[in-house]
Design a protein around this motif. Sequence first.
Motif, mmCIF file in Angstrom:
data_model
loop_
_atom_site.group_PDB
_atom_site.id
_atom_site.type_symbol
_atom_site.label_atom_id
_atom_site.label_comp_id
_atom_site.label_asym_id
_atom_site.label_seq_id
_atom_site.Cartn_x
_atom_site.Cartn_y
_atom_site.Cartn_z
ATOM 1 N N ILE A 2 0.845 -1.200 0.000
ATOM 2 C CA ILE A 2 0.000 0.000 0.000
ATOM 3 C C ILE A 2 0.887 1.260 0.000
ATOM 4 O O ILE A 2 1.903 1.298 0.690
ATOM 5 C CB ILE A 2 -0.895 0.018 1.281
ATOM 6 C CG1 ILE A 2 -1.729 -1.269 1.396
ATOM 7 C CG2 ILE A 2 -1.762 1.264 1.356
ATOM 8 C CD1 ILE A 2 -2.921 -1.343 0.474
ATOM 9 N N CYS A 3 0.501 2.237 -0.762
ATOM 10 C CA CYS A 3 1.270 3.490 -0.788
ATOM 11 C C CYS A 3 1.176 4.182 0.577
ATOM 12 O O CYS A 3 0.079 4.426 1.071
ATOM 13 C CB CYS A 3 0.715 4.413 -1.878
ATOM 14 S SG CYS A 3 1.404 6.069 -1.810
ATOM 15 N N PRO A 4 2.317 4.528 1.181
ATOM 16 C CA PRO A 4 2.287 5.171 2.511
ATOM 17 C C PRO A 4 1.733 6.600 2.441
ATOM 18 O O PRO A 4 1.328 7.154 3.453
ATOM 19 C CB PRO A 4 3.752 5.188 2.959
ATOM 20 C CG PRO A 4 4.528 4.469 1.925
ATOM 21 C CD PRO A 4 3.686 4.334 0.690
ATOM 22 N N SER A 5 1.715 7.152 1.246
ATOM 23 C CA SER A 5 1.272 8.533 1.103
ATOM 24 C C SER A 5 -0.239 8.656 0.880
ATOM 25 O O SER A 5 -0.928 9.337 1.634
ATOM 26 C CB SER A 5 2.036 9.174 -0.045
ATOM 27 O OG SER A 5 1.641 10.504 -0.226
ATOM 28 N N CYS A 6 -0.757 7.955 -0.163
ATOM 29 C CA CYS A 6 -2.183 8.091 -0.480
ATOM 30 C C CYS A 6 -3.003 6.833 -0.204
ATOM 31 O O CYS A 6 -4.207 6.807 -0.456
ATOM 32 C CB CYS A 6 -2.362 8.508 -1.938
ATOM 33 S SG CYS A 6 -2.025 7.168 -3.102
ATOM 34 N N LYS A 7 -2.341 5.779 0.317
ATOM 35 C CA LYS A 7 -2.990 4.500 0.653
ATOM 36 C C LYS A 7 -3.516 3.721 -0.561
ATOM 37 O O LYS A 7 -4.312 2.795 -0.419
ATOM 38 C CB LYS A 7 -4.147 4.671 1.667
ATOM 39 C CG LYS A 7 -3.840 5.540 2.874
ATOM 40 C CD LYS A 7 -2.811 4.907 3.775
ATOM 41 C CE LYS A 7 -2.508 5.827 4.970
ATOM 42 N NZ LYS A 7 -1.114 5.718 5.409
ATOM 43 N N SER A 8 -3.108 4.109 -1.720
ATOM 44 C CA SER A 8 -3.511 3.362 -2.917
ATOM 45 C C SER A 8 -2.835 1.996 -2.914
ATOM 46 O O SER A 8 -1.732 1.841 -2.389
ATOM 47 C CB SER A 8 -3.078 4.141 -4.168
ATOM 48 O OG SER A 8 -3.110 3.300 -5.304
ATOM 49 N N ASP A 9 -3.497 1.003 -3.484
ATOM 50 C CA ASP A 9 -2.849 -0.312 -3.549
ATOM 51 C C ASP A 9 -2.194 -0.534 -4.919
ATOM 52 O O ASP A 9 -1.717 -1.617 -5.208
ATOM 53 C CB ASP A 9 -3.830 -1.430 -3.189
ATOM 54 C CG ASP A 9 -5.023 -1.491 -4.132
ATOM 55 O OD1 ASP A 9 -5.104 -0.643 -5.055
ATOM 56 O OD2 ASP A 9 -5.866 -2.376 -3.949
ATOM 57 N N GLU A 29 7.103 2.615 -6.480
ATOM 58 C CA GLU A 29 6.442 3.866 -6.855
ATOM 59 C C GLU A 29 4.934 3.663 -6.910
ATOM 60 O O GLU A 29 4.459 2.639 -7.406
ATOM 61 C CB GLU A 29 6.937 4.349 -8.224
ATOM 62 C CG GLU A 29 6.447 5.758 -8.566
ATOM 63 C CD GLU A 29 6.917 6.199 -9.954
ATOM 64 O OE1 GLU A 29 7.781 7.083 -10.032
ATOM 65 O OE2 GLU A 29 6.420 5.633 -10.944
ATOM 66 N N CYS A 30 4.229 4.652 -6.398
ATOM 67 C CA CYS A 30 2.769 4.589 -6.419
ATOM 68 C C CYS A 30 2.274 5.047 -7.790
ATOM 69 O O CYS A 30 2.695 6.092 -8.300
ATOM 70 C CB CYS A 30 2.213 5.504 -5.330
ATOM 71 S SG CYS A 30 0.425 5.659 -5.407
ATOM 72 N N ASP A 31 1.395 4.256 -8.401
ATOM 73 C CA ASP A 31 0.844 4.601 -9.719
ATOM 74 C C ASP A 31 -0.052 5.827 -9.653
ATOM 75 O O ASP A 31 -0.161 6.588 -10.603
ATOM 76 C CB ASP A 31 0.022 3.427 -10.280
ATOM 77 C CG ASP A 31 0.915 2.300 -10.770
ATOM 78 O OD1 ASP A 31 2.133 2.550 -10.943
ATOM 79 O OD2 ASP A 31 0.414 1.184 -10.953
ATOM 80 N N ASP A 32 -0.708 5.985 -8.504
ATOM 81 C CA ASP A 32 -1.672 7.088 -8.388
ATOM 82 C C ASP A 32 -1.023 8.439 -8.086
ATOM 83 O O ASP A 32 -1.240 9.398 -8.791
ATOM 84 C CB ASP A 32 -2.706 6.751 -7.307
ATOM 85 C CG ASP A 32 -3.654 5.642 -7.774
ATOM 86 O OD1 ASP A 32 -3.838 5.516 -9.007
ATOM 87 O OD2 ASP A 32 -4.184 4.908 -6.926
ATOM 88 N N CYS A 33 -0.200 8.482 -7.012
ATOM 89 C CA CYS A 33 0.352 9.788 -6.620
ATOM 90 C C CYS A 33 1.839 9.944 -6.949
ATOM 91 O O CYS A 33 2.435 10.972 -6.663
ATOM 92 C CB CYS A 33 0.103 10.049 -5.134
ATOM 93 S SG CYS A 33 1.160 9.053 -4.062
ATOM 94 N N LYS A 34 2.428 8.874 -7.519
ATOM 95 C CA LYS A 34 3.844 8.886 -7.923
ATOM 96 C C LYS A 34 4.829 8.975 -6.756
ATOM 97 O O LYS A 34 6.008 9.264 -6.937
ATOM 98 C CB LYS A 34 4.144 10.031 -8.938
ATOM 99 C CG LYS A 34 3.303 9.973 -10.190
ATOM 100 C CD LYS A 34 3.573 8.700 -10.975
ATOM 101 C CE LYS A 34 2.541 8.532 -12.112
ATOM 102 N NZ LYS A 34 2.516 7.173 -12.634
ATOM 103 N N TYR A 35 4.313 8.776 -5.554
ATOM 104 C CA TYR A 35 5.183 8.785 -4.377
ATOM 105 C C TYR A 35 6.137 7.592 -4.454
ATOM 106 O O TYR A 35 5.742 6.485 -4.815
ATOM 107 C CB TYR A 35 4.328 8.707 -3.103
ATOM 108 C CG TYR A 35 5.118 8.725 -1.813
ATOM 109 C CD1 TYR A 35 5.651 9.920 -1.316
ATOM 110 C CD2 TYR A 35 5.315 7.552 -1.086
ATOM 111 C CE1 TYR A 35 6.364 9.926 -0.129
ATOM 112 C CE2 TYR A 35 6.028 7.558 0.102
ATOM 113 C CZ TYR A 35 6.553 8.745 0.575
ATOM 114 O OH TYR A 35 7.260 8.752 1.741
ATOM 115 N N ARG A 36 7.423 7.816 -4.142
ATOM 116 C CA ARG A 36 8.404 6.732 -4.170
ATOM 117 C C ARG A 36 8.835 6.358 -2.757
ATOM 118 O O ARG A 36 9.048 7.252 -1.930
ATOM 119 C CB ARG A 36 9.635 7.144 -4.994
ATOM 120 C CG ARG A 36 9.338 7.163 -6.466
ATOM 121 C CD ARG A 36 10.574 7.410 -7.280
ATOM 122 N NE ARG A 36 10.256 7.288 -8.701
ATOM 123 C CZ ARG A 36 11.164 7.249 -9.661
ATOM 124 N NH1 ARG A 36 12.455 7.331 -9.371
ATOM 125 N NH2 ARG A 36 10.800 7.132 -10.923
HETATM 126 ZN ZN LIG Z 1 0.188 7.050 -3.603
#
Ligand SMILES: [Zn+2]
Length: 147
Positions: A2-9, A29-36
Amino acid sequence: MICPSCKSDKTAVIDSRDVDLKAIRRRRECDDCKYRFTTYERVEPVKLNVAKRDGKVEQFDREKIIRGIKIAANDRISDPMVSDVADEIEQKLLELGEPAITSKKIGNLVISKLKKIDEIAYIRFASVYKNFQDIDSFEQELVKLKK
Ligand SMILES: [Zn+2]
């Protein structure tokens, strides 16, 4: 993951590299918010079980091997060397991959190892471990040693 930033899976691994023999580092890398972010994967240490002579199973205790060798060696083998022997035996036991290793097998491993390092420590350990029933078997062991 899970993305630690936006919780996207919807996260993807963009890089993987070995940290050492027991760990791997992954850059994600998160596909949704691009957080690495970075994750680490480690090997979980395997627990060793020992089947005792009376049939009881207990967890492997490296310290027991160390104590046994130290008593047998009576200062003839240095502490770091004793520690190395214990490590080597633990490694061998892990490689066996058995659900419960007999204490006899462990004893035999220690014996064969000590035989190469110090003959006096070897014979002392063997005499205690094998519970020599009589003086004959002890002498047989001594004869084997002389060969
Ligand atoms: Zn994210």
